[in-house]
Design a protein around this motif. Structure first.
Motif, PDB file in Angstrom:
ATOM      1  N   LEU A  63     -16.315 -46.977  15.655  1.00 18.24           N
ATOM      2  CA  LEU A  63     -16.396 -48.431  15.766  1.00 18.24           C
ATOM      3  C   LEU A  63     -15.090 -49.054  16.246  1.00 18.24           C
ATOM      4  CD1 LEU A  63     -18.381 -50.774  15.206  1.00 18.24           C
ATOM      5  CD2 LEU A  63     -17.459 -50.850  12.880  1.00 18.24           C
ATOM      6  N   LEU A  64     -13.959 -48.516  15.790  1.00 20.78           N
ATOM      7  CA  LEU A  64     -12.655 -49.143  16.063  1.00 20.78           C
ATOM      8  C   LEU A  64     -11.855 -48.507  17.203  1.00 20.78           C
ATOM      9  CD1 LEU A  64     -11.488 -49.644  12.367  1.00 20.78           C
ATOM     10  CD2 LEU A  64     -12.357 -51.401  13.942  1.00 20.78           C
ATOM     11  N   HIS A  65     -12.336 -47.425  17.785  1.00 21.01           N
ATOM     12  CA  HIS A  65     -11.507 -46.656  18.718  1.00 21.01           C
ATOM     13  C   HIS A  65     -11.024 -47.447  19.932  1.00 21.01           C
ATOM     14  CE1 HIS A  65     -15.185 -46.222  21.084  1.00 21.01           C
ATOM     15  NE2 HIS A  65     -14.407 -45.824  22.081  1.00 21.01           N
ATOM     16  N   ASP A  66     -11.760 -48.445  20.363  1.00 25.26           N
ATOM     17  CA  ASP A  66     -11.376 -49.231  21.543  1.00 25.26           C
ATOM     18  C   ASP A  66     -10.909 -50.646  21.184  1.00 25.26           C
ATOM     19  OD1 ASP A  66     -11.622 -47.390  23.595  1.00 25.26           O
ATOM     20  OD2 ASP A  66     -13.673 -47.955  24.109  1.00 25.26           O
ATOM     21  N   LEU A  67     -10.439 -50.832  19.986  1.00 25.04           N
ATOM     22  CA  LEU A  67     -10.045 -52.163  19.520  1.00 25.04           C
ATOM     23  C   LEU A  67      -9.021 -52.832  20.446  1.00 25.04           C
ATOM     24  CD1 LEU A  67     -10.794 -53.943  17.061  1.00 25.04           C
ATOM     25  CD2 LEU A  67      -8.734 -53.066  15.950  1.00 25.04           C
ATOM     26  N   ASP A  68      -8.188 -52.040  21.092  1.00 22.51           N
ATOM     27  CA  ASP A  68      -7.137 -52.612  21.948  1.00 22.51           C
ATOM     28  C   ASP A  68      -7.520 -52.676  23.430  1.00 22.51           C
ATOM     29  OD1 ASP A  68      -6.932 -50.008  22.913  1.00 22.51           O
ATOM     30  OD2 ASP A  68      -4.866 -49.716  22.280  1.00 22.51           O
ATOM     31  N   VAL A  69      -8.759 -52.375  23.767  1.00 21.18           N
ATOM     32  CA  VAL A  69      -9.145 -52.244  25.173  1.00 21.18           C
ATOM     33  C   VAL A  69      -8.917 -53.522  25.986  1.00 21.18           C
ATOM     34  CG1 VAL A  69     -11.619 -52.799  24.951  1.00 21.18           C
ATOM     35  CG2 VAL A  69     -10.855 -51.178  26.702  1.00 21.18           C
ATOM     36  N   GLU A  70      -9.153 -54.671  25.397  1.00 21.82           N
ATOM     37  CA  GLU A  70      -8.947 -55.925  26.134  1.00 21.82           C
ATOM     38  C   GLU A  70      -7.479 -56.342  26.132  1.00 21.82           C
ATOM     39  OE1 GLU A  70     -11.871 -58.795  24.779  1.00 21.82           O
ATOM     40  OE2 GLU A  70     -13.503 -57.556  25.553  1.00 21.82           O
ATOM     41  N   ILE A  71      -6.772 -56.034  25.061  1.00 24.67           N
ATOM     42  CA  ILE A  71      -5.339 -56.341  24.983  1.00 24.67           C
ATOM     43  C   ILE A  71      -4.574 -55.520  26.015  1.00 24.67           C
ATOM     44  CG2 ILE A  71      -3.280 -56.091  23.527  1.00 24.67           C
ATOM     45  CD1 ILE A  71      -5.130 -56.654  21.118  1.00 24.67           C
ATOM     46  N   THR A  72      -4.935 -54.248  26.157  1.00 24.36           N
ATOM     47  CA  THR A  72      -4.232 -53.346  27.078  1.00 24.36           C
ATOM     48  C   THR A  72      -4.858 -53.315  28.464  1.00 24.36           C
ATOM     49  OG1 THR A  72      -5.584 -51.428  26.463  1.00 24.36           O
ATOM     50  CG2 THR A  72      -3.553 -51.813  25.184  1.00 24.36           C
ATOM     51  N   ASN A  73      -5.969 -54.022  28.619  1.00 20.49           N
ATOM     52  CA  ASN A  73      -6.709 -53.986  29.877  1.00 20.49           C
ATOM     53  C   ASN A  73      -7.095 -52.544  30.226  1.00 20.49           C
ATOM     54  OD1 ASN A  73      -7.998 -55.493  31.796  1.00 20.49           O
ATOM     55  ND2 ASN A  73      -6.240 -55.599  33.177  1.00 20.49           N
ATOM     56  N   LEU A  96     -13.447 -55.997  15.100  1.00 18.47           N
ATOM     57  CA  LEU A  96     -14.012 -55.699  16.415  1.00 18.47           C
ATOM     58  C   LEU A  96     -14.324 -56.992  17.170  1.00 18.47           C
ATOM     59  CD1 LEU A  96     -15.100 -53.284  18.176  1.00 18.47           C
ATOM     60  CD2 LEU A  96     -17.332 -53.805  17.198  1.00 18.47           C
ATOM     61  N   HIS A  97     -14.979 -57.921  16.486  1.00 15.45           N
ATOM     62  CA  HIS A  97     -15.341 -59.186  17.134  1.00 15.45           C
ATOM     63  C   HIS A  97     -14.131 -60.096  17.354  1.00 15.45           C
ATOM     64  CE1 HIS A  97     -19.649 -58.600  17.409  1.00 15.45           C
ATOM     65  NE2 HIS A  97     -19.586 -58.017  16.220  1.00 15.45           N
ATOM     66  N   ARG A  98     -13.079 -59.895  16.583  1.00 15.65           N
ATOM     67  CA  ARG A  98     -11.863 -60.676  16.789  1.00 15.65           C
ATOM     68  C   ARG A  98     -11.140 -60.232  18.059  1.00 15.65           C
ATOM     69  NH1 ARG A  98      -7.673 -60.112  12.298  1.00 15.65           N
ATOM     70  NH2 ARG A  98      -9.470 -60.766  11.078  1.00 15.65           N
ATOM     71  N   TYR A  99     -11.107 -58.933  18.308  1.00 16.88           N
ATOM     72  CA  TYR A  99     -10.323 -58.398  19.419  1.00 16.88           C
ATOM     73  C   TYR A  99     -11.120 -58.083  20.676  1.00 16.88           C
ATOM     74  CZ  TYR A  99      -6.313 -58.143  16.340  1.00 16.88           C
ATOM     75  OH  TYR A  99      -5.280 -58.471  15.510  1.00 16.88           O
ATOM     76  N   ILE A 100     -12.424 -57.938  20.547  1.00 16.74           N
ATOM     77  CA  ILE A 100     -13.239 -57.606  21.723  1.00 16.74           C
ATOM     78  C   ILE A 100     -14.274 -58.701  21.942  1.00 16.74           C
ATOM     79  CG2 ILE A 100     -14.819 -55.942  22.769  1.00 16.74           C
ATOM     80  CD1 ILE A 100     -13.381 -53.745  21.257  1.00 16.74           C
ATOM     81  N   LYS A 101     -14.239 -59.294  23.111  1.00 17.11           N
ATOM     82  CA  LYS A 101     -15.157 -60.380  23.450  1.00 17.11           C
ATOM     83  C   LYS A 101     -16.258 -59.929  24.411  1.00 17.11           C
ATOM     84  CE  LYS A 101     -12.658 -63.026  20.950  1.00 17.11           C
ATOM     85  NZ  LYS A 101     -13.012 -63.019  19.547  1.00 17.11           N
ATOM     86  N   ASN A 102     -16.004 -58.875  25.179  1.00 16.58           N
ATOM     87  CA  ASN A 102     -16.984 -58.382  26.142  1.00 16.58           C
ATOM     88  C   ASN A 102     -18.159 -57.731  25.407  1.00 16.58           C
ATOM     89  OD1 ASN A 102     -18.280 -56.255  27.813  1.00 16.58           O
ATOM     90  ND2 ASN A 102     -16.845 -56.957  29.370  1.00 16.58           N
ATOM     91  N   GLU A 103     -19.337 -58.272  25.618  1.00 13.99           N
ATOM     92  CA  GLU A 103     -20.536 -57.789  24.932  1.00 13.99           C
ATOM     93  C   GLU A 103     -20.794 -56.299  25.170  1.00 13.99           C
ATOM     94  OE1 GLU A 103     -24.808 -59.764  24.266  1.00 13.99           O
ATOM     95  OE2 GLU A 103     -24.457 -59.163  26.361  1.00 13.99           O
ATOM     96  N   LYS A 104     -20.568 -55.843  26.392  1.00 16.93           N
ATOM     97  CA  LYS A 104     -20.798 -54.420  26.719  1.00 16.93           C
ATOM     98  C   LYS A 104     -19.836 -53.521  25.946  1.00 16.93           C
ATOM     99  CE  LYS A 104     -23.903 -55.051  30.020  1.00 16.93           C
ATOM    100  NZ  LYS A 104     -25.292 -54.795  29.811  1.00 16.93           N
ATOM    101  N   MET A 105     -18.623 -53.988  25.721  1.00 16.09           N
ATOM    102  CA  MET A 105     -17.672 -53.207  24.926  1.00 16.09           C
ATOM    103  C   MET A 105     -18.069 -53.181  23.452  1.00 16.09           C
ATOM    104  SD  MET A 105     -15.584 -51.607  26.779  1.00 16.09           S
ATOM    105  CE  MET A 105     -14.710 -50.938  25.377  1.00 16.09           C
TER     106      MET A 105
END
Length: 184
Positions: free
Chosen positions: A49-59, A10-19
Protein backbone atom coordinates in the motif's frame (compact mmCIF):
# COMPACT_ATOMS: atom_id res chain seq x y z
CA UNK A 1 0.65 1.83 11.72
CA UNK A 2 -2.66 0.30 10.79
CA UNK A 3 -4.32 0.16 7.37
CA UNK A 4 -6.63 3.13 8.08
CA UNK A 5 -3.66 5.35 8.93
CA UNK A 6 -1.82 4.07 5.84
CA UNK A 7 -4.79 4.87 3.60
CA UNK A 8 -4.96 8.38 5.06
CA UNK A 9 -1.28 8.89 4.23
CA UNK A 10 -1.74 7.44 0.76
CA UNK A 11 -4.52 9.91 -0.01
CA UNK A 12 -2.53 12.76 1.51
CA UNK A 13 0.51 12.20 -0.71
CA UNK A 14 -0.98 10.67 -3.86
CA UNK A 15 -3.65 12.49 -5.83
CA UNK A 16 -3.51 10.56 -9.12
CA UNK A 17 -6.38 8.06 -9.12
CA UNK A 18 -4.43 5.51 -11.19
CA UNK A 19 -1.60 5.57 -8.65
CA UNK A 20 -4.11 4.99 -5.86
CA UNK A 21 -5.44 2.00 -7.83
CA UNK A 22 -1.89 0.73 -8.30
CA UNK A 23 -1.19 1.01 -4.57
CA UNK A 24 -4.40 -0.82 -3.65
CA UNK A 25 -3.67 -3.53 -6.22
CA UNK A 26 -0.11 -3.87 -4.89
CA UNK A 27 -1.49 -4.25 -1.37
CA UNK A 28 -3.84 -7.00 -2.55
CA UNK A 29 -1.06 -8.88 -4.34
CA UNK A 30 1.26 -8.57 -1.36
CA UNK A 31 -1.44 -9.93 0.93
CA UNK A 32 -1.91 -12.84 -1.47
CA UNK A 33 1.82 -13.50 -1.50
CA UNK A 34 1.94 -13.37 2.30
CA UNK A 35 -0.86 -15.95 2.51
CA UNK A 36 0.85 -18.18 -0.05
CA UNK A 37 4.23 -17.98 1.73
CA UNK A 38 2.93 -18.06 5.31
CA UNK A 39 4.07 -14.52 6.10
CA UNK A 40 2.47 -11.61 7.98
CA UNK A 41 -0.38 -10.45 5.77
CA UNK A 42 -0.79 -7.06 7.48
CA UNK A 43 2.91 -6.28 7.25
CA UNK A 44 3.19 -7.30 3.60
CA UNK A 45 -0.05 -5.50 2.74
CA UNK A 46 1.21 -2.25 4.27
CA UNK A 47 4.39 -2.48 2.20
CA UNK A 48 2.30 -2.84 -0.95
CA UNK A 49 0.00 0.00 0.00
CA UNK A 50 2.76 2.47 0.93
CA UNK A 51 5.59 1.55 -1.46
CA UNK A 52 4.94 4.45 -3.87
CA UNK A 53 4.05 7.09 -1.28
CA UNK A 54 6.72 9.44 -2.66
CA UNK A 55 5.96 8.92 -6.36
CA UNK A 56 4.39 12.35 -6.88
CA UNK A 57 6.88 14.17 -4.65
CA UNK A 58 9.82 12.67 -6.57
CA UNK A 59 8.05 12.67 -9.92
CA UNK A 60 9.03 8.97 -10.02
CA UNK A 61 12.67 10.00 -10.55
CA UNK A 62 14.54 6.66 -10.40
CA UNK A 63 17.52 8.04 -8.50
CA UNK A 64 15.39 9.13 -5.51
CA UNK A 65 12.02 7.35 -5.72
CA UNK A 66 11.63 5.12 -2.67
CA UNK A 67 14.12 6.96 -0.51
CA UNK A 68 11.70 9.82 0.16
CA UNK A 69 8.99 7.43 1.34
CA UNK A 70 11.31 6.36 4.13
CA UNK A 71 11.67 10.02 5.16
CA UNK A 72 7.90 10.57 5.00
CA UNK A 73 7.37 7.57 7.29
CA UNK A 74 10.14 8.28 9.83
CA UNK A 75 7.77 9.66 12.46
CA UNK A 76 5.39 6.71 12.28
CA UNK A 77 5.60 3.36 14.02
CA UNK A 78 6.53 1.29 10.97
CA UNK A 79 8.27 -2.06 11.00
CA UNK A 80 11.87 -1.56 9.74
CA UNK A 81 11.39 -4.51 7.36
CA UNK A 82 8.58 -2.61 5.63
CA UNK A 83 10.80 0.46 5.23
CA UNK A 84 13.60 -1.72 3.87
CA UNK A 85 11.34 -3.43 1.31
CA UNK A 86 9.94 -0.06 0.22
CA UNK A 87 13.41 1.43 -0.17
CA UNK A 88 14.58 -1.65 -2.11
CA UNK A 89 11.61 -1.90 -4.48
CA UNK A 90 13.54 0.62 -6.59
CA UNK A 91 17.12 -0.62 -6.79
CA UNK A 92 18.20 2.48 -8.71
CA UNK A 93 17.80 4.74 -5.69
CA UNK A 94 19.09 2.27 -3.12
CA UNK A 95 22.38 1.52 -4.83
CA UNK A 96 22.08 -2.12 -3.77
CA UNK A 97 20.56 -5.29 -5.17
CA UNK A 98 17.50 -6.87 -3.60
CA UNK A 99 18.39 -9.87 -1.46
CA UNK A 100 15.52 -10.77 0.88
CA UNK A 101 12.27 -12.60 0.25
CA UNK A 102 10.29 -9.50 1.26
CA UNK A 103 12.28 -7.25 -1.09
CA UNK A 104 11.82 -9.63 -4.04
CA UNK A 105 8.13 -10.08 -3.23
CA UNK A 106 7.43 -6.34 -3.22
CA UNK A 107 9.39 -5.71 -6.42
CA UNK A 108 7.60 -8.54 -8.22
CA UNK A 109 4.21 -7.93 -6.64
CA UNK A 110 3.92 -4.24 -7.33
CA UNK A 111 5.29 -4.59 -10.85
CA UNK A 112 2.96 -7.34 -12.03
CA UNK A 113 0.00 -5.09 -11.24
CA UNK A 114 1.03 -2.79 -14.10
CA UNK A 115 1.08 -5.68 -16.55
CA UNK A 116 -2.30 -6.89 -15.29
CA UNK A 117 -3.86 -3.43 -15.62
CA UNK A 118 -2.48 -3.09 -19.17
CA UNK A 119 -3.69 -6.57 -20.13
CA UNK A 120 -7.15 -5.81 -18.75
CA UNK A 121 -7.38 -2.59 -20.76
CA UNK A 122 -6.94 -4.42 -24.08
CA UNK A 123 -9.84 -6.79 -23.39
CA UNK A 124 -13.12 -5.71 -25.03
CA UNK A 125 -14.96 -5.49 -21.70
CA UNK A 126 -11.94 -4.09 -19.81
CA UNK A 127 -12.81 -6.32 -16.84
CA UNK A 128 -10.25 -8.08 -14.68
CA UNK A 129 -12.63 -11.04 -14.38
CA UNK A 130 -12.03 -11.75 -18.08
CA UNK A 131 -8.23 -11.84 -17.80
CA UNK A 132 -6.61 -15.26 -17.68
CA UNK A 133 -3.18 -15.85 -16.14
CA UNK A 134 -1.91 -17.30 -19.43
CA UNK A 135 -2.71 -13.96 -21.11
CA UNK A 136 -0.58 -12.09 -18.58
CA UNK A 137 2.26 -14.58 -19.04
CA UNK A 138 1.96 -14.22 -22.83
CA UNK A 139 2.15 -10.42 -22.49
CA UNK A 140 5.35 -10.86 -20.43
CA UNK A 141 7.06 -11.99 -23.63
CA UNK A 142 5.82 -9.02 -25.68
CA UNK A 143 8.44 -6.40 -24.84
CA UNK A 144 6.59 -3.65 -26.70
CA UNK A 145 3.39 -4.26 -24.70
CA UNK A 146 3.38 -2.14 -21.52
CA UNK A 147 7.01 -1.42 -22.33
CA UNK A 148 7.67 0.43 -19.07
CA UNK A 149 6.83 -2.66 -17.00
CA UNK A 150 10.11 -4.23 -15.92
CA UNK A 151 9.75 -7.92 -16.68
CA UNK A 152 12.89 -8.73 -14.71
CA UNK A 153 11.18 -7.40 -11.56
CA UNK A 154 8.15 -9.61 -12.14
CA UNK A 155 10.39 -12.63 -12.64
CA UNK A 156 11.78 -12.11 -9.14
CA UNK A 157 8.75 -14.18 -8.12
CA UNK A 158 10.97 -17.16 -8.94
CA UNK A 159 13.45 -16.01 -6.28
CA UNK A 160 10.73 -16.54 -3.69
CA UNK A 161 9.81 -19.96 -5.05
CA UNK A 162 6.81 -19.11 -7.22
CA UNK A 163 6.83 -19.77 -10.95
CA UNK A 164 5.45 -17.09 -13.27
CA UNK A 165 2.27 -19.03 -14.19
CA UNK A 166 1.31 -19.44 -10.54
CA UNK A 167 2.35 -15.87 -9.77
CA UNK A 168 0.10 -14.42 -12.50
CA UNK A 169 -2.79 -16.52 -11.18
CA UNK A 170 -2.12 -15.45 -7.58
CA UNK A 171 -1.91 -11.78 -8.54
CA UNK A 172 -5.13 -11.81 -10.56
CA UNK A 173 -6.95 -13.79 -7.85
CA UNK A 174 -5.72 -11.33 -5.22
CA UNK A 175 -6.89 -8.32 -7.20
CA UNK A 176 -10.33 -9.70 -8.18
CA UNK A 177 -12.05 -8.97 -4.83
CA UNK A 178 -11.17 -5.27 -5.21
CA UNK A 179 -11.69 -5.03 -8.99
CA UNK A 180 -14.48 -2.43 -8.70
CA UNK A 181 -12.44 -0.39 -6.22
CA UNK A 182 -9.50 -0.22 -8.66
CA UNK A 183 -11.55 0.45 -11.78
CA UNK A 184 -11.30 -3.03 -13.28
Amino acid sequence: MNRTEALDLLHRYIKNEKMIYHSLASEAVMRGLARRLGRDEEKWGLAGLLHDLDVEITNAEPTVHGTQTEILLKDYDIDPDILDAIRMHNECSSGKERSTEFQHALAAGETITGLIFATTYVYPDKKLASVKPKSVVKRMKEKIFAASVRRENILECEKIGIQIDEFADLAISSMLPIADEIGL
